[in-house]
Every structure is written in structure tokens, then in C-alpha cells.
Write a protein that holds these residues in place. Sequence first.
Motif, PDB file in Angstrom:
ATOM      1  N   LYS A 230       3.027 -13.703  55.453  1.00  0.00           N
ATOM      2  CA  LYS A 230       3.228 -12.681  54.704  1.00  0.00           C
ATOM      3  C   LYS A 230       2.444 -11.575  55.583  1.00  0.00           C
ATOM      4  O   LYS A 230       2.866 -10.491  55.355  1.00  0.00           O
ATOM      5  CB  LYS A 230       2.808 -12.739  53.293  1.00  0.00           C
ATOM      6  CG  LYS A 230       3.873 -13.697  52.394  1.00  0.00           C
ATOM      7  CD  LYS A 230       3.371 -13.777  50.916  1.00  0.00           C
ATOM      8  CE  LYS A 230       4.448 -14.303  50.163  1.00  0.00           C
ATOM      9  NZ  LYS A 230       4.106 -14.463  48.880  1.00  0.00           N
ATOM     10  N   VAL A 231       1.194 -11.648  56.213  1.00  0.00           N
ATOM     11  CA  VAL A 231       0.430 -10.649  56.616  1.00  0.00           C
ATOM     12  C   VAL A 231       1.057 -10.289  57.942  1.00  0.00           C
ATOM     13  O   VAL A 231       1.160  -9.125  58.162  1.00  0.00           O
ATOM     14  CB  VAL A 231      -1.002 -11.521  57.188  1.00  0.00           C
ATOM     15  CG1 VAL A 231      -1.811 -10.544  57.957  1.00  0.00           C
ATOM     16  CG2 VAL A 231      -1.991 -12.124  55.861  1.00  0.00           C
ATOM     17  N   ILE A 232       1.664 -11.146  58.559  1.00  0.00           N
ATOM     18  CA  ILE A 232       2.397 -10.564  59.871  1.00  0.00           C
ATOM     19  C   ILE A 232       3.709  -9.769  59.502  1.00  0.00           C
ATOM     20  O   ILE A 232       3.921  -8.608  60.004  1.00  0.00           O
ATOM     21  CB  ILE A 232       2.802 -11.756  60.853  1.00  0.00           C
ATOM     22  CG1 ILE A 232       1.761 -12.488  61.289  1.00  0.00           C
ATOM     23  CG2 ILE A 232       3.672 -11.171  62.075  1.00  0.00           C
ATOM     24  CD1 ILE A 232       0.586 -11.549  62.302  1.00  0.00           C
ATOM     25  N   HIS A 233       4.189 -10.247  58.378  1.00  0.00           N
ATOM     26  CA  HIS A 233       5.556  -9.379  57.997  1.00  0.00           C
ATOM     27  C   HIS A 233       4.844  -7.945  57.307  1.00  0.00           C
ATOM     28  O   HIS A 233       5.741  -7.168  57.616  1.00  0.00           O
ATOM     29  CB  HIS A 233       6.328 -10.256  56.851  1.00  0.00           C
ATOM     30  CG  HIS A 233       7.122 -11.193  57.327  1.00  0.00           C
ATOM     31  ND1 HIS A 233       8.589 -10.803  57.341  1.00  0.00           N
ATOM     32  CD2 HIS A 233       6.908 -12.531  57.961  1.00  0.00           C
ATOM     33  CE1 HIS A 233       9.267 -12.180  58.183  1.00  0.00           C
ATOM     34  NE2 HIS A 233       8.052 -12.901  58.255  1.00  0.00           N
ATOM     35  N   SER A 234       3.942  -8.062  56.556  1.00  0.00           N
ATOM     36  CA  SER A 234       3.367  -7.071  56.025  1.00  0.00           C
ATOM     37  C   SER A 234       2.985  -5.902  57.118  1.00  0.00           C
ATOM     38  O   SER A 234       3.270  -4.708  57.132  1.00  0.00           O
ATOM     39  CB  SER A 234       2.203  -7.265  55.123  1.00  0.00           C
ATOM     40  OG  SER A 234       2.453  -8.036  54.128  1.00  0.00           O
ATOM     41  N   VAL A 235       2.259  -6.399  58.099  1.00  0.00           N
ATOM     42  CA  VAL A 235       2.011  -5.606  59.373  1.00  0.00           C
ATOM     43  C   VAL A 235       3.058  -4.934  60.145  1.00  0.00           C
ATOM     44  O   VAL A 235       3.211  -3.496  60.171  1.00  0.00           O
ATOM     45  CB  VAL A 235       1.182  -6.343  60.405  1.00  0.00           C
ATOM     46  CG1 VAL A 235       0.950  -5.482  61.751  1.00  0.00           C
ATOM     47  CG2 VAL A 235      -0.170  -6.700  59.860  1.00  0.00           C
TER      48      VAL A 235
ATOM     49  N   MET B  52      13.053  -8.328  52.805  1.00  0.00           N
ATOM     50  CA  MET B  52      12.780  -7.855  54.123  1.00  0.00           C
ATOM     51  C   MET B  52      11.543  -8.933  54.534  1.00  0.00           C
ATOM     52  O   MET B  52      11.441  -9.206  55.902  1.00  0.00           O
ATOM     53  CB  MET B  52      12.041  -6.508  54.247  1.00  0.00           C
ATOM     54  CG  MET B  52      12.087  -5.944  55.568  1.00  0.00           C
ATOM     55  SD  MET B  52      11.731  -4.075  55.287  1.00  0.00           S
ATOM     56  CE  MET B  52      11.857  -3.760  57.178  1.00  0.00           C
ATOM     57  N   GLN B  53      10.755  -9.444  53.827  1.00  0.00           N
ATOM     58  CA  GLN B  53       9.597 -10.458  53.825  1.00  0.00           C
ATOM     59  C   GLN B  53      10.216 -11.590  54.556  1.00  0.00           C
ATOM     60  O   GLN B  53       9.238 -12.352  55.236  1.00  0.00           O
ATOM     61  CB  GLN B  53       8.999 -10.569  52.624  1.00  0.00           C
ATOM     62  CG  GLN B  53       8.023  -9.363  52.318  1.00  0.00           C
ATOM     63  CD  GLN B  53       7.364  -9.640  50.960  1.00  0.00           C
ATOM     64  OE1 GLN B  53       7.570 -10.710  50.350  1.00  0.00           O
ATOM     65  NE2 GLN B  53       6.596  -8.594  50.334  1.00  0.00           N
TER      66      GLN B  53
END
Length: 226
Positions: free
Chosen positions: A116-121, A192-193
Amino acid sequence: MILSPAELQWVTERMKIYDIKYQESYFEILDHVLTAIETKRDKGDARDISVVFQDVVDTDFGGYSGIEALAVKQENIFNKYVGGAFKTIFRGYLNWGVLAFTIVASGLAYTLPNNKVIHSVFFIAIFLLAFSPLMYAFVLISRKVTSVKGKKSLLKGRLISQTYLPGMLLNGIIYLPVLFQGGDDTNGFKMMQHWPLPALMVILIFFAVLNLSSITLCNQVLKKRG
């Protein structure tokens, strides 16, 4: 023959009766009318300014409807210019170098942690790339374009509309799948995540190109305007 200050003021006020929404069109048509009046005066026409003005409007511009039609024509020409300039700039960035970089970057995206962190970035970066041209245009235009009371700015409106395009596309990418699959608006973000990181990389690069194209367009149009 240069008109007197009183005559210039009269013509300027008289031109306000025409339905010319945008200040750029208003000043350009006003300049044409003043030039035509000065030409008549140079040829010896010493009639009252109101008579010469109406003669010029009727003869050279086709009367009331002719003035307004000219304003609409100028608006269309400007809109076509901005749209064409954006397409040219955008196509200029879509070259083989960008394609090769996209392929390599998408391949490298497979090596990133799929969390989730990379997707959020990725999402934050795409969001900034999509909406920063709009903010850039707004700030730049606010500094360089002075609004006239009672008139809109064609340049401001067209550039703001054009630089909002990346944001509109991003909204479409997020929410169109929701329309086909059903659900509330938040489902678009949730979906999208779960997109593959290589796909997000392609979208990121696409919006980077849109970003550069939009900012280049703003600078080009304002530079030409002087």
C-alpha cells in the motif's frame, strides 16, 4: 490622424454596447475600429466622431452583428491556436526516447515492493502531476494578466481549461471503472490500489508528459502574448 483624448474616450465607451465577452477581443476590435477612423480622418473626413464611428462600423465591420461575429471568430481562432499548440507540444514529447524509458521503467516497477505504501506514493505523484499544471497556470496568469472590469479574459479561461485536462483525465481513469462495475465513488480509489505497479508506472509517465506539455503551453502562449 491621431484622435483627440475626448474622441478616444467616446469610442472606447461606445464599444461597450457590443456583446464582446472577452477583453482580448474587445481591445483588438477597438484597435481595428480606431485605426479605421484615423484612416478616414487622414483622408479628410472631419465629421463628428459619432458619425465617423458609425460609418466605419457599418461599412468596414458589417454593423452591430458584424462586430459581434468578429469577436466570436477571434475567440474561435484563439481557442484553435491553443488547442493546436498543445497537441504539437504533446506530440513532441512522445518520442522514441520516452517510449524506451517507459518500457525500462515499467520493467523496473516489477522489482518494487507491491504494498500500500508504494501504491500510495504512485498515486500521490500522479495526482500532483495531474493537477499542478492547473495551479501553475492560475498563478502565472494572475501575475501577468490584468482583468478588465466587466470583461472576462479569453487567455485565462482557455489556459485554465486546457491545464485542467490532466485532472479530468485522472478523474476518468479513477471513476470510469466504477461506472461499469457499480459502487460508490470511493471504489475508484480502492480499485486503483490494486493496479499492477507497471501499469501505475505507465500512467505516471503519461501524466508527466501531460504535465510538461501543459506547463510548456502556458509559457509559450504568455510569451507570444508579450
